[in-house]
Design a protein around this motif. Structure first.
Motif, mmCIF file in Angstrom:
data_model
loop_
_atom_site.group_PDB
_atom_site.id
_atom_site.type_symbol
_atom_site.label_atom_id
_atom_site.label_comp_id
_atom_site.label_asym_id
_atom_site.label_seq_id
_atom_site.Cartn_x
_atom_site.Cartn_y
_atom_site.Cartn_z
ATOM 1 N N THR A 20 0.843 -1.203 0.000
ATOM 2 C CA THR A 20 0.000 0.000 0.000
ATOM 3 C C THR A 20 0.879 1.255 0.000
ATOM 4 O O THR A 20 2.100 1.176 -0.083
ATOM 5 N N GLU A 21 0.234 2.414 0.083
ATOM 6 C CA GLU A 21 0.899 3.696 -0.142
ATOM 7 C C GLU A 21 2.100 3.886 0.782
ATOM 8 O O GLU A 21 1.981 3.696 1.991
ATOM 9 N N GLY A 22 3.203 4.317 0.223
ATOM 10 C CA GLY A 22 4.395 4.576 1.027
ATOM 11 C C GLY A 22 5.587 4.747 0.110
ATOM 12 O O GLY A 22 5.454 4.702 -1.118
ATOM 13 N N THR A 44 -0.024 3.123 -5.423
ATOM 14 C CA THR A 44 1.033 4.143 -5.537
ATOM 15 C C THR A 44 1.134 4.911 -4.230
ATOM 16 O O THR A 44 0.192 4.935 -3.436
ATOM 17 N N LYS A 45 2.229 5.595 -4.035
ATOM 18 C CA LYS A 45 2.296 6.552 -2.915
ATOM 19 C C LYS A 45 1.220 7.611 -3.148
ATOM 20 O O LYS A 45 0.791 7.819 -4.282
ATOM 21 N N GLY A 46 0.782 8.265 -2.075
ATOM 22 C CA GLY A 46 -0.273 9.272 -2.190
ATOM 23 C C GLY A 46 0.093 10.359 -3.205
ATOM 24 O O GLY A 46 1.103 11.043 -3.027
ATOM 25 N N ILE A 47 -0.743 10.491 -4.246
ATOM 26 C CA ILE A 47 -0.428 11.426 -5.338
ATOM 27 C C ILE A 47 -0.913 12.829 -4.968
ATOM 28 O O ILE A 47 -2.061 13.032 -4.601
ATOM 29 N N ALA A 69 6.938 11.211 9.004
ATOM 30 C CA ALA A 69 6.294 12.485 8.656
ATOM 31 C C ALA A 69 6.586 12.654 7.163
ATOM 32 O O ALA A 69 7.215 13.601 6.728
ATOM 33 N N ASP A 70 6.163 11.628 6.406
ATOM 34 C CA ASP A 70 6.557 11.538 5.000
ATOM 35 C C ASP A 70 5.452 12.085 4.111
ATOM 36 O O ASP A 70 4.472 11.400 3.848
ATOM 37 N N TRP A 71 5.615 13.321 3.671
ATOM 38 C CA TRP A 71 4.657 13.813 2.696
ATOM 39 C C TRP A 71 5.336 14.096 1.356
ATOM 40 O O TRP A 71 4.926 14.957 0.593
ATOM 41 N N VAL A 148 -11.625 3.899 -1.230
ATOM 42 C CA VAL A 148 -11.194 4.947 -0.302
ATOM 43 C C VAL A 148 -10.336 4.276 0.761
ATOM 44 O O VAL A 148 -10.466 3.084 1.012
ATOM 45 N N LYS A 149 -9.460 5.090 1.356
ATOM 46 C CA LYS A 149 -8.704 4.593 2.516
ATOM 47 C C LYS A 149 -9.062 5.473 3.709
ATOM 48 O O LYS A 149 -8.964 6.701 3.632
ATOM 49 N N LEU A 150 -9.486 4.813 4.792
ATOM 50 C CA LEU A 150 -9.975 5.541 5.963
ATOM 51 C C LEU A 150 -8.861 5.769 6.987
ATOM 52 O O LEU A 150 -7.980 4.924 7.137
ATOM 53 N N ALA A 174 -8.489 0.229 5.100
ATOM 54 C CA ALA A 174 -8.256 0.878 6.394
ATOM 55 C C ALA A 174 -7.080 0.148 7.030
ATOM 56 O O ALA A 174 -7.004 -1.074 6.945
ATOM 57 N N MET A 175 -6.138 0.850 7.553
ATOM 58 C CA MET A 175 -6.227 2.239 7.854
ATOM 59 C C MET A 175 -4.897 2.913 7.585
ATOM 60 O O MET A 175 -3.897 2.259 7.365
ATOM 61 N N ASP A 176 -4.933 4.231 7.626
ATOM 62 C CA ASP A 176 -3.702 5.006 7.501
ATOM 63 C C ASP A 176 -2.915 4.844 8.804
ATOM 64 O O ASP A 176 -3.432 4.306 9.791
ATOM 65 N N SER A 177 -1.677 5.339 8.816
ATOM 66 C CA SER A 177 -0.890 5.296 10.058
ATOM 67 C C SER A 177 -1.625 6.071 11.164
ATOM 68 O O SER A 177 -2.455 6.922 10.873
ATOM 69 N N LEU A 202 2.424 6.795 13.348
ATOM 70 C CA LEU A 202 2.946 5.490 13.768
ATOM 71 C C LEU A 202 2.375 4.382 12.885
ATOM 72 O O LEU A 202 1.163 4.340 12.634
ATOM 73 N N SER A 203 3.248 3.478 12.450
ATOM 74 C CA SER A 203 2.802 2.345 11.627
ATOM 75 C C SER A 203 3.573 1.111 12.067
ATOM 76 O O SER A 203 4.499 1.203 12.865
ATOM 77 N N GLY A 204 3.208 -0.041 11.517
ATOM 78 C CA GLY A 204 3.964 -1.262 11.793
ATOM 79 C C GLY A 204 3.398 -2.058 12.957
ATOM 80 O O GLY A 204 2.306 -1.787 13.460
ATOM 81 N N LYS A 205 4.182 -3.035 13.373
ATOM 82 C CA LYS A 205 3.746 -4.085 14.300
ATOM 83 C C LYS A 205 2.855 -3.603 15.458
ATOM 84 O O LYS A 205 1.864 -4.239 15.793
ATOM 85 N N GLY A 228 -7.302 -4.706 4.671
ATOM 86 C CA GLY A 228 -6.793 -4.445 6.024
ATOM 87 C C GLY A 228 -5.323 -4.079 5.949
ATOM 88 O O GLY A 228 -4.508 -4.882 5.500
ATOM 89 N N VAL A 229 -4.988 -2.893 6.398
ATOM 90 C CA VAL A 229 -3.590 -2.459 6.367
ATOM 91 C C VAL A 229 -3.247 -1.748 7.667
ATOM 92 O O VAL A 229 -3.973 -0.859 8.102
ATOM 93 N N GLY A 230 -2.162 -2.174 8.268
ATOM 94 C CA GLY A 230 -1.731 -1.579 9.532
ATOM 95 C C GLY A 230 -1.219 -2.656 10.462
ATOM 96 O O GLY A 230 -2.009 -3.365 11.078
ATOM 97 N N GLY A 231 0.104 -2.822 10.513
ATOM 98 C CA GLY A 231 0.700 -3.726 11.482
ATOM 99 C C GLY A 231 0.917 -5.145 11.006
ATOM 100 O O GLY A 231 1.333 -5.998 11.788
ATOM 101 N N VAL A 232 0.654 -5.415 9.736
ATOM 102 C CA VAL A 232 0.886 -6.782 9.242
ATOM 103 C C VAL A 232 2.379 -6.948 8.954
ATOM 104 O O VAL A 232 2.983 -6.112 8.295
ATOM 105 N N MET A 251 0.664 -4.013 3.304
ATOM 106 C CA MET A 251 1.862 -3.877 4.145
ATOM 107 C C MET A 251 2.712 -2.741 3.600
ATOM 108 O O MET A 251 2.849 -2.603 2.383
ATOM 109 N N VAL A 252 3.299 -1.975 4.506
ATOM 110 C CA VAL A 252 4.279 -0.954 4.116
ATOM 111 C C VAL A 252 5.506 -1.019 5.044
ATOM 112 O O VAL A 252 6.630 -1.183 4.591
ATOM 113 N N THR A 253 5.262 -0.930 6.348
ATOM 114 C CA THR A 253 6.396 -0.890 7.283
ATOM 115 C C THR A 253 7.245 -2.170 7.207
ATOM 116 O O THR A 253 8.474 -2.094 7.188
ATOM 117 N N ALA A 254 6.583 -3.324 7.159
ATOM 118 C CA ALA A 254 7.362 -4.587 7.148
ATOM 119 C C ALA A 254 8.314 -4.632 5.952
ATOM 120 O O ALA A 254 9.505 -4.900 6.137
#
Ligand SMILES: Cc1cc2nc3c(=O)[nH]c(=O)nc-3n(C[C@H](O)[C@H](O)[C@H](O)COP(=O)(O)O)c2cc1C
Length: 362
Positions: A20-22, A44-47, A69-71, A148-150, A174-177, A202-205, A228-232, A251-254
């Protein structure tokens, strides 16, 4: 032979795993690199309309998670060129960072992205009213699937979800960090992140249990597929996400912390799990937890017992028991039933399933 492919928004994905986005999907080169791994779908990363840079530092490892704080973004025009020239068999979702745009501009960008070859659009926004409005405006103009991503912790979740579905959304991620969060460098007292006030996400485990509950609730209220996205981080967390009701698992952080190979490991872990359980399709796991919760009887006042045949005398249960119910007697760990409060903490630190409650491993 178990099959981990899934049908999602008209695509057959080789597995339910999604990047997912990152930062790992922020450019043509990175998306093409990701495509060589066992990934079912790539967002894609958030356009954004304009290219942007983040304040340094903007990604920090935070134990087994990340704060960011990645924009940063390459900007809309570069994305149009990227989508136009992408060569990959993996379905791509172009994700619009709606937060920073009004709904009309976001919809115009979506229309242009579809003309450039995008097959699926997602809008990401912290404001659910804006999200609903954007989907309403986009639906008559865009035939391609709309997602949509919530953000986490939406109040009035059921109402928001129903409005999104009646606006014509095809799937919900769902969901964003989680944030904003703050971490401080005790050498200087300054926030560790480069953003002005140190705010980050905050993201990840660490966020897995929050996401699981969210996906469980979302899939209670809607029939459209949920990502489902967040902590996988591995096959066990991916399977939990599917059991909670997710069709796809992001998954993004992993992969940032461990490399893209985590997708291959997770995909083969899911396959092996299905084979062990004698299941044919990964979809058979979807939403199992909903059924289990309906059938569940709540037990109270259970006491721990130690199965001596399995106990290795590691002593972790004695150390962690705050009611002092675990004692050593004749060199063996035992439970004093009168002292056991039945909290289950000892069982959660036992790696050998040697602690049971009324014969049940919890
Ligand atoms: C460094 C970084 C950058 C991210 N950038 C975006 C982004 O541009 N757009 C977006 O919707 N989500 C973004 N996310 C959020 C992820 O897509 C994902 O929702 C979140 O990190 C939870 O998943 P994870 O625990 O697997 O990382 C970003 C996450 C990280 C760690």
């Amino acid at each position: 032979m178990s099959n981990i492919s899934i049908d999602f928004l008209g695509f057959t994905l080789k597995n339910p795993l999604m990047l997912t986005e990152g930062p790992l999907s922020g450019s043509l080169e990175l998306i093409e690199k990701a495509s060589k791994f066992e990934i079912g779908m790539i967002f894609t990363k958030g356009i954004r309309l304009e290219s942007t840079e983040s304040p340094v530092p903007y990604i920090r490892k935070y134990e087994r998670s990340l704060i960011n704080a990645d924009w940063s973004d390459i900007g809309f025009q570069e994305w149009l060129r990227t989508i136009n020239s992408l060569q990959t068999d993996i379905p791509i979702v172009t994700s619009i960072a709606k937060n920073y745009l009004n709904p009309d501009t976001a919809v115009e960008m979506a229309v242009e992205l579809v003309k450039a070859g995008s097959k699926t659009i997602s809008f990401v926004d912290y404001d659910p009213i804006q999200l609903v409005d954007t989907v309403k405006k986009a639906r008559p103009l865009i035939k391609a699937p709309l997602m949509v991503k919530l953000p986490p912790f939406l109040p009035n979740l059921e109402d928001v979800l129903k409005s999104l579905v009646s606006a014509g959304v095809d799937a919900i991620a769902a969901m964003d960090s989680i944030g904003p969060v703050l971490s401080i460098d005790i050498k200087t007292g300054e926030p560790i992140m480069g953003s002005k006030d140190g705010s980050a996400y905050l993201s990840g485990k660490y966020i897995l249990p929050v996401t699981l509950k969210y996906i469980y609730e979302i899939s209670r209220f809607v029939d459209v597929p949920v990502v489902g996205v967040g902590g996988v981080t591995d096959y066990k967390s991916a399977i939990q996400m599917i059991m909670a009701g997710a069709t796809g698992v992001g998954m993004v952080t992993a992969p940032i912390l461990e490399g893209f190979d985590v997708f291959n490991k997770t995909a083969s872990g899911i396959k092996e799990y299905l084979e062990e359980k004698g299941l044919e399709k990964v979809g058979e796991l979807r939403g199992i937890t909903h059924r289990k919760v309906r059938e569940r009887n709540i037990s109270t006042n259970l006491k721990a017992e130690i199965n001596q045949a399995k106990c290795t005398s590691c002593g972790l249960c004695e150390k962690i028991c705050y009611s002092k119910a675990v004692i050593i007697e004749d060199e063996k760990y035992r439970i004093i039933k009168e002292k056991c409060v039945g909290c289950g903490l000892c069982a959660s630190v036992c790696s050998f399933d040697s602690i049971t409650f009324n014969g049940r491993i919890i």
